[in-house]
Design a protein around this motif. Structure first.
Motif, mmCIF file in Angstrom:
data_model
loop_
_atom_site.group_PDB
_atom_site.id
_atom_site.type_symbol
_atom_site.label_atom_id
_atom_site.label_comp_id
_atom_site.label_asym_id
_atom_site.label_seq_id
_atom_site.Cartn_x
_atom_site.Cartn_y
_atom_site.Cartn_z
ATOM 1 N N THR A 129 0.836 -1.205 0.000
ATOM 2 C CA THR A 129 0.000 0.000 0.000
ATOM 3 C C THR A 129 0.866 1.249 0.000
ATOM 4 O O THR A 129 0.599 2.209 -0.742
ATOM 5 C CB THR A 129 -0.912 0.015 1.233
ATOM 6 O OG1 THR A 129 -1.697 -1.186 1.251
ATOM 7 C CG2 THR A 129 -1.830 1.223 1.219
ATOM 8 N N LYS A 183 -5.248 -7.218 4.587
ATOM 9 C CA LYS A 183 -5.888 -5.948 4.897
ATOM 10 C C LYS A 183 -7.154 -6.126 5.720
ATOM 11 O O LYS A 183 -7.523 -5.255 6.499
ATOM 12 C CB LYS A 183 -6.219 -5.206 3.594
ATOM 13 C CG LYS A 183 -5.002 -4.777 2.784
ATOM 14 C CD LYS A 183 -5.424 -4.053 1.523
ATOM 15 C CE LYS A 183 -4.227 -3.618 0.694
ATOM 16 N NZ LYS A 183 -4.625 -2.946 -0.565
ATOM 17 N N THR A 184 -7.860 -7.226 5.510
ATOM 18 C CA THR A 184 -9.136 -7.429 6.192
ATOM 19 C C THR A 184 -9.112 -8.694 7.036
ATOM 20 O O THR A 184 -8.378 -9.633 6.748
ATOM 21 C CB THR A 184 -10.291 -7.528 5.180
ATOM 22 O OG1 THR A 184 -10.095 -8.680 4.349
ATOM 23 C CG2 THR A 184 -10.332 -6.293 4.296
ATOM 24 N N ARG A 185 -9.961 -8.713 8.065
ATOM 25 C CA ARG A 185 -10.043 -9.868 8.964
ATOM 26 C C ARG A 185 -10.532 -11.107 8.226
ATOM 27 O O ARG A 185 -10.095 -12.227 8.495
ATOM 28 C CB ARG A 185 -10.972 -9.532 10.127
ATOM 29 C CG ARG A 185 -11.072 -10.630 11.175
ATOM 30 C CD ARG A 185 -12.103 -10.249 12.221
ATOM 31 N NE ARG A 185 -11.687 -9.062 12.955
ATOM 32 C CZ ARG A 185 -10.958 -9.098 14.070
ATOM 33 N NH1 ARG A 185 -10.582 -10.269 14.564
ATOM 34 N NH2 ARG A 185 -10.622 -7.989 14.686
ATOM 35 N N LYS A 186 -11.451 -10.923 7.270
ATOM 36 C CA LYS A 186 -12.018 -12.053 6.541
ATOM 37 C C LYS A 186 -10.983 -12.764 5.669
ATOM 38 O O LYS A 186 -11.164 -13.925 5.297
ATOM 39 C CB LYS A 186 -13.189 -11.587 5.674
ATOM 40 C CG LYS A 186 -14.481 -11.345 6.455
ATOM 41 C CD LYS A 186 -15.067 -12.661 6.936
ATOM 42 C CE LYS A 186 -16.412 -12.441 7.608
ATOM 43 N NZ LYS A 186 -17.013 -13.712 8.064
ATOM 44 N N SER A 187 -9.919 -12.053 5.317
ATOM 45 C CA SER A 187 -8.876 -12.667 4.481
ATOM 46 C C SER A 187 -8.081 -13.701 5.260
ATOM 47 O O SER A 187 -7.372 -14.514 4.665
ATOM 48 C CB SER A 187 -7.949 -11.592 3.910
ATOM 49 O OG SER A 187 -8.623 -10.815 2.939
ATOM 50 N N ARG A 206 -8.193 -16.990 6.907
ATOM 51 C CA ARG A 206 -9.179 -18.049 6.738
ATOM 52 C C ARG A 206 -8.517 -19.404 6.598
ATOM 53 O O ARG A 206 -7.307 -19.493 6.341
ATOM 54 C CB ARG A 206 -10.026 -17.786 5.486
ATOM 55 C CG ARG A 206 -9.185 -17.774 4.187
ATOM 56 C CD ARG A 206 -9.874 -16.997 3.097
ATOM 57 N NE ARG A 206 -9.222 -17.140 1.800
ATOM 58 C CZ ARG A 206 -8.173 -16.421 1.418
ATOM 59 N NH1 ARG A 206 -7.637 -15.538 2.234
ATOM 60 N NH2 ARG A 206 -7.642 -16.598 0.203
ATOM 61 N N HIS A 248 -13.731 -13.310 1.056
ATOM 62 C CA HIS A 248 -14.588 -12.152 0.856
ATOM 63 C C HIS A 248 -15.354 -11.851 2.138
ATOM 64 O O HIS A 248 -15.768 -12.765 2.863
ATOM 65 C CB HIS A 248 -15.580 -12.407 -0.281
ATOM 66 C CG HIS A 248 -14.937 -12.439 -1.632
ATOM 67 N ND1 HIS A 248 -15.529 -13.014 -2.728
ATOM 68 C CD2 HIS A 248 -13.739 -11.975 -2.061
ATOM 69 C CE1 HIS A 248 -14.727 -12.900 -3.774
ATOM 70 N NE2 HIS A 248 -13.637 -12.272 -3.388
ATOM 71 N N ALA A 249 -15.568 -10.571 2.401
ATOM 72 C CA ALA A 249 -16.243 -10.165 3.627
ATOM 73 C C ALA A 249 -17.702 -10.600 3.639
ATOM 74 O O ALA A 249 -18.252 -10.936 4.685
ATOM 75 C CB ALA A 249 -16.152 -8.655 3.808
ATOM 76 N N ASP A 250 -18.350 -10.596 2.465
ATOM 77 C CA ASP A 250 -19.746 -11.008 2.374
ATOM 78 C C ASP A 250 -20.043 -11.441 0.949
ATOM 79 O O ASP A 250 -19.159 -11.474 0.086
ATOM 80 C CB ASP A 250 -20.686 -9.878 2.811
ATOM 81 C CG ASP A 250 -20.371 -8.568 2.096
ATOM 82 O OD1 ASP A 250 -20.210 -8.599 0.859
ATOM 83 O OD2 ASP A 250 -20.271 -7.532 2.766
#
Length: 415
Positions: free
Chosen positions: A106, A260-264, A266, A354-356
């Motif tokens: 980033t 970057k995201t919590r959902k990533s 897994r 994916h988050a959703d």
């Protein structure tokens, strides 16, 4: 040899610079002199610092006069903090402060955008004078896509938001606003998966087993290339046939970084082909430990996704005679295969991080439709008012039979 004399508030910052620190108006200040830290220069800078402390003591110290190029001068100016501060200067100091807060990938992207902006007339606008019109006029001159313009404005918007926190601006001119050019409708999109024939051709064209293993693993897990590069043997759960995905490694990063995201973060189920590719790779790199996939030419871990894209990936597609697409399309290929096969949407979203479901629907909507070609037919059969002549006749006959039966039953009861 004797030791170099030490001076209070003076230190060697590097082989080419000396730093001093002092307190002014209750704030600790640091300034750098671009000279080598020789004994003579250290002594000279120490004398200069002593003179600064003297003027501070006598209440006659002028920061802007003493350090005309320093960012700190704006903190102590009698004028507004942003007076005389150009956008390019603020952006340079802003991105420097962000180095410890942003991921390497980033940060690299932000630096490219800021370097580009600072080469234009926009960078020379005074920060306090910046208006939407400046950004709008600059955007109008660009021949880039709206996606690129949005990225530029996003960085600029974030920097200006921090300028408010630093009391350099009273409001953010880009808040709630975005400029877009009129663009022709795209006939193609970024999702361009490989079909079965292409996928098999690419794997067959790999001239080294490690390359085939890595690409087949990519096709059947949907992992990002940066996630595959960072995957380690300790992340593999052989009993559950799962891979824990919690990091990625890109070209600018010196080491793997969290997503970057919590959902990533897994646990990805390893389907049959992915598991078989992993078992073959196990005979190659497992004893070394660490990264699952390594560059077979050096035996070292891949330094990032760029080396894969420019090396074995491009070569495999060329030998296979397959139209070039970037390695990220292996992820899109996985998604299209799972959706076309009718796998549950929630499970696919979880596999891909994916988050959703909105991202899945927005990106792969056409494959979701093709996954159930008869969708809606059950509702038609159940509720449609449109019937064929034969169906109407059958219904009428059934109703007549029911009426006749009811009439006979009533006569019997009367008798």
């Amino acid at each position: 040899m004797g030791r170099t004399k030490q001076y209070d508030g003076v230190r060697s910052r590097s082989s080419k610079s000396i730093e001093i620190d002092f307190v002014f108006r209750g704030q600790r200040c640091r300034e750098t002199f671009r000279i080598a830290p020789t004994p003579a220069n250290l002594k000279k800078v120490a004398r200069h610092r002593a003179a600064i402390l003297d003027t501070i003591e006598r209440n006659v110290f002028d920061y802007e006069v003493t350090f005309p190029e320093s960012r700190n001068r704006f903190k102590f100016s009698e004028r507004p903090l942003s007076a005389g501060l150009k956008l390019e200067d603020y952006l340079e100091s802003w991105i420097k402060d962000k180095e410890k807060q942003l991921k390497a990938s980033t940060l690299a992207g932000y630096k490219k955008i800021i370097a580009m902006l600072n080469r234009t007339e926009l960078g020379r606008v005074l920060l306090q004078d910046l208006r939407r019109s400046h950004v709008r006029d600059w955007c109008k001159k660009q021949s880039s896509t709206n996606k690129w313009l949005a990225n530029v404005q996003s960085v600029l918007r974030a920097a200006l938001r921090d300028a408010i926190d630093d009391e350099l601006l009273e409001s953010n001119p880009l808040l709630g606003w975005k400029y877009e050019n009129a663009e022709a409708l795209k006939t193609t999109d970024d999702v361009d998966p490989f079909n079965t024939i292409e996928r098999e051709a690419i794997l067959s064209a790999c001239n080294d087993a490690p390359y085939r293993n890595m690409f087949e693993f990519a096709f059947w897990t949907g992992l990002r290339t940066s996630e595959i590069v960072a995957l380690k043997w300790e992340d593999i759960d052989w009993l559950r046939a799962e891979a824990r995905i919690n990091k990625g490694k890109t070209q600018p990063a010196k080491k793997p970084e969290p997503p970057k995201t919590r959902k990533s973060i897994r646990d990805v189920k390893l389907l049959g082909p992915a598991l078989e590719a992993l078992k073959r790779q196990k005979t190659i790199t497992f004893l070394q430990g660490g990264e699952v996939f390594r560059d077979p030419r050096t035996g070292n871990p891949w330094v990032g996704d760029e080396a894969i894209r420019q090396g074995p990936w491009k070569s495999a597609l060329r030998r296979a005679g397959v139209r070039y697409r970037r390695p990220y399309q292996t992820r899109h290929t996985y998604a299209s295969m799972m959706l076309t096969a009718g796998e549950p949407l929630g499970w696919i979203a979880q596999q891909m991080g994916h988050a959703d479901l909105s991202m899945l629907s927005r990106t792969y909507g056409r494959w979701i439709k093709s996954a159930t070609p008869d969708v809606g037919n059950k509702a038609v059969e159940m509720f449609s008012a449109t019937k064929t002549c034969d169906e109407i006749c059958d219904v009428s006959k059934q109703m007549d039979d029911i009426s006749t039966s009811q009439s006979s039953h009533s006569k019997t009861l009367s008798a």
